[in-house]
Write an enzyme that holds these catalytic residues in place. Structure first.
Site, PDB file in Angstrom:
ATOM      1  N   ALA A   1      11.033 -16.190  10.029  1.00 50.39           N
ATOM      2  CA  ALA A   1      10.396 -17.586   9.324  1.00 50.39           C
ATOM      3  C   ALA A   1      11.116 -19.033   9.947  1.00 50.39           C
ATOM      4  O   ALA A   1      10.075 -19.516  10.832  1.00 50.39           O
ATOM      5  CB  ALA A   1      10.641 -17.416   7.590  1.00 50.39           C
TER       6      ALA A   1
ATOM      7  N   GLN B   1      10.348 -10.422  11.781  1.00 50.50           N
ATOM      8  CA  GLN B   1       9.576 -10.225  10.280  1.00 50.50           C
ATOM      9  C   GLN B   1       8.199 -11.009  10.987  1.00 50.50           C
ATOM     10  O   GLN B   1       7.668 -10.856   9.992  1.00 50.50           O
ATOM     11  CB  GLN B   1      10.352 -11.022   9.534  1.00 50.50           C
ATOM     12  CG  GLN B   1      11.548 -10.290   9.301  1.00 50.50           C
ATOM     13  CD  GLN B   1      12.306 -11.563   7.902  1.00 50.50           C
ATOM     14  OE1 GLN B   1      13.145 -12.232   8.261  1.00 50.50           O
ATOM     15  NE2 GLN B   1      12.568 -11.305   7.026  1.00 50.50           N
TER      16      GLN B   1
ATOM     17  N   HIS C   1       6.708  -6.497  10.257  1.00 54.53           N
ATOM     18  CA  HIS C   1       5.953  -6.637   9.674  1.00 54.53           C
ATOM     19  C   HIS C   1       4.864  -6.786  10.106  1.00 54.53           C
ATOM     20  O   HIS C   1       3.684  -6.458   9.639  1.00 54.53           O
ATOM     21  CB  HIS C   1       6.392  -7.598   8.951  1.00 54.53           C
ATOM     22  CG  HIS C   1       7.551  -7.872   7.772  1.00 54.53           C
ATOM     23  ND1 HIS C   1       7.738  -9.094   6.949  1.00 54.53           N
ATOM     24  CD2 HIS C   1       8.002  -7.138   7.231  1.00 54.53           C
ATOM     25  CE1 HIS C   1       9.638  -8.553   6.396  1.00 54.53           C
ATOM     26  NE2 HIS C   1       9.230  -7.227   6.684  1.00 54.53           N
TER      27      HIS C   1
ATOM     28  N   CYS D   1     -12.473   4.341  10.971  1.00 54.19           N
ATOM     29  CA  CYS D   1     -12.559   4.592  12.411  1.00 54.19           C
ATOM     30  C   CYS D   1     -11.476   4.637  13.154  1.00 54.19           C
ATOM     31  O   CYS D   1     -11.648   5.266  14.113  1.00 54.19           O
ATOM     32  CB  CYS D   1     -13.982   4.469  12.689  1.00 54.19           C
ATOM     33  SG  CYS D   1     -14.310   3.042  13.206  1.00 54.19           S
TER      34      CYS D   1
ATOM     35  N   CYS E   1     -18.893   0.300  11.766  1.00 55.61           N
ATOM     36  CA  CYS E   1     -18.947   1.716  11.445  1.00 55.61           C
ATOM     37  C   CYS E   1     -19.369   0.987  10.013  1.00 55.61           C
ATOM     38  O   CYS E   1     -19.657   1.866   8.866  1.00 55.61           O
ATOM     39  CB  CYS E   1     -17.842   2.219  11.161  1.00 55.61           C
ATOM     40  SG  CYS E   1     -16.155   2.155  10.079  1.00 55.61           S
TER      41      CYS E   1
HETATM   42 ZN    ZN Z   1     -14.643   1.095  11.818  1.00 53.80          ZN
END
Ligand code: ZN
Length: 245
Positions: A21, A99, A117, A128, A153
């Protein structure tokens, strides 16, 4: 000490940077573990940035995470990110392991990048598998009344970052481990080196016969094993090392 670090970079067969960080603080992104300055101050991140909350209550999850996306919106890479990209261009740096999820190493031009991360640069659909870039995710967030970026979706998109309760991405970890083992010099920047997996990676370098350099304000548990420790501002320190090369 900057000259000494420059010597180590020149002499090492393979240099790998490990960043935390602290390298993004000069870009205006607070280290969330610093009390009183964090993005996480108002909520308990363990409670909200958790995979179970995402699954059960995507609107609540995105109310919290959406703030985080907004706070990172206009952030730009700083001089420390730029030095690492420049070292890679000069073939003095093999890769950056980070990170950080802010995407600033990629924005600075680093090409060999392992984000252990994950990163906010994309979000994916758990149903999907569709992958959407950050701008698209922000547009979908803004379009929905509930602040949730919905996939075509009908599922809620999930940011491609590691949430609490999730495993770290296996491929990224394997890649980071191999890089650490093979490094002649691991350059640790802006990390307190206290959190898994970044706490372990420098030890792998040492076991493999490599050396450590640490550029971080404040102590780390590995200071006594570092060949060089620079305590100053990360941007100034790294610019100084680049000048000495
Ligand atoms: Zn989707």
């Amino acid at each position: 000490m900057r000259e000494r670090l420059a010597d180590l970079v020149r002499a090492a067969g393979s240099v790998v940077a490990l960043t935390g960080a602290g390298i993004s603080v000069p870009s205006g992104i607070p280290d969330f573990r610093s009390p009183g300055t964090g993005l996480w101050e108002r909520v308990d991140p363990m409670e909200v940035a958790h995979i179970d909350v995402f699954r059960r209550e995507p609107a609540r999850f995105w109310r919290f995470y959406g703030d985080r996306f907004q706070s990172l919106r206009d952030k730009r890479p700083n001089g420390a990110h730029a030095v690492l990209a420049e070292l890679e261009r000069r073939r003095l740096l093999d890769a950056v392991i980070t990170q950080n999820i802010d995407g600033l190493h990629a924005a600075a031009g680093t090409r060999e990048l392992v984000e252990v991360h994950g990163s906010i640069r994309s979000s994916s659909c758990p149903a999907c598998g569709a992958v959407h870039p950050l701008d698209e995710v922000r547009a979908r967030q803004a379009a929905g009344a509930d602040g949730v970026p919905w996939c075509d979706c009908g599922e809620a998109l999930k940011p491609d970052v590691v949430l609490f309760g999730e495993y770290l991405p296996e491929k990224a970890l394997e890649h980071a481990t191999a890089l650490a083992r093979g490094a002649g010099l691991m350059l640790c920047i802006g990390s307190s080196l206290e959190v898994y997996p970044v706490a372990q990676l420098p030890l792998l370098t040492l076991e493999g016969g490599g050396e450590l350099a640490i550029v971080t304000q404040g102590p780390t548990p590995l200071d006594h094993r570092a060949a060089v420790k620079l305590h100053g501002d990360v941007v100034e320190e790294l610019a100084g090392v680049l000048d000495a090369l």
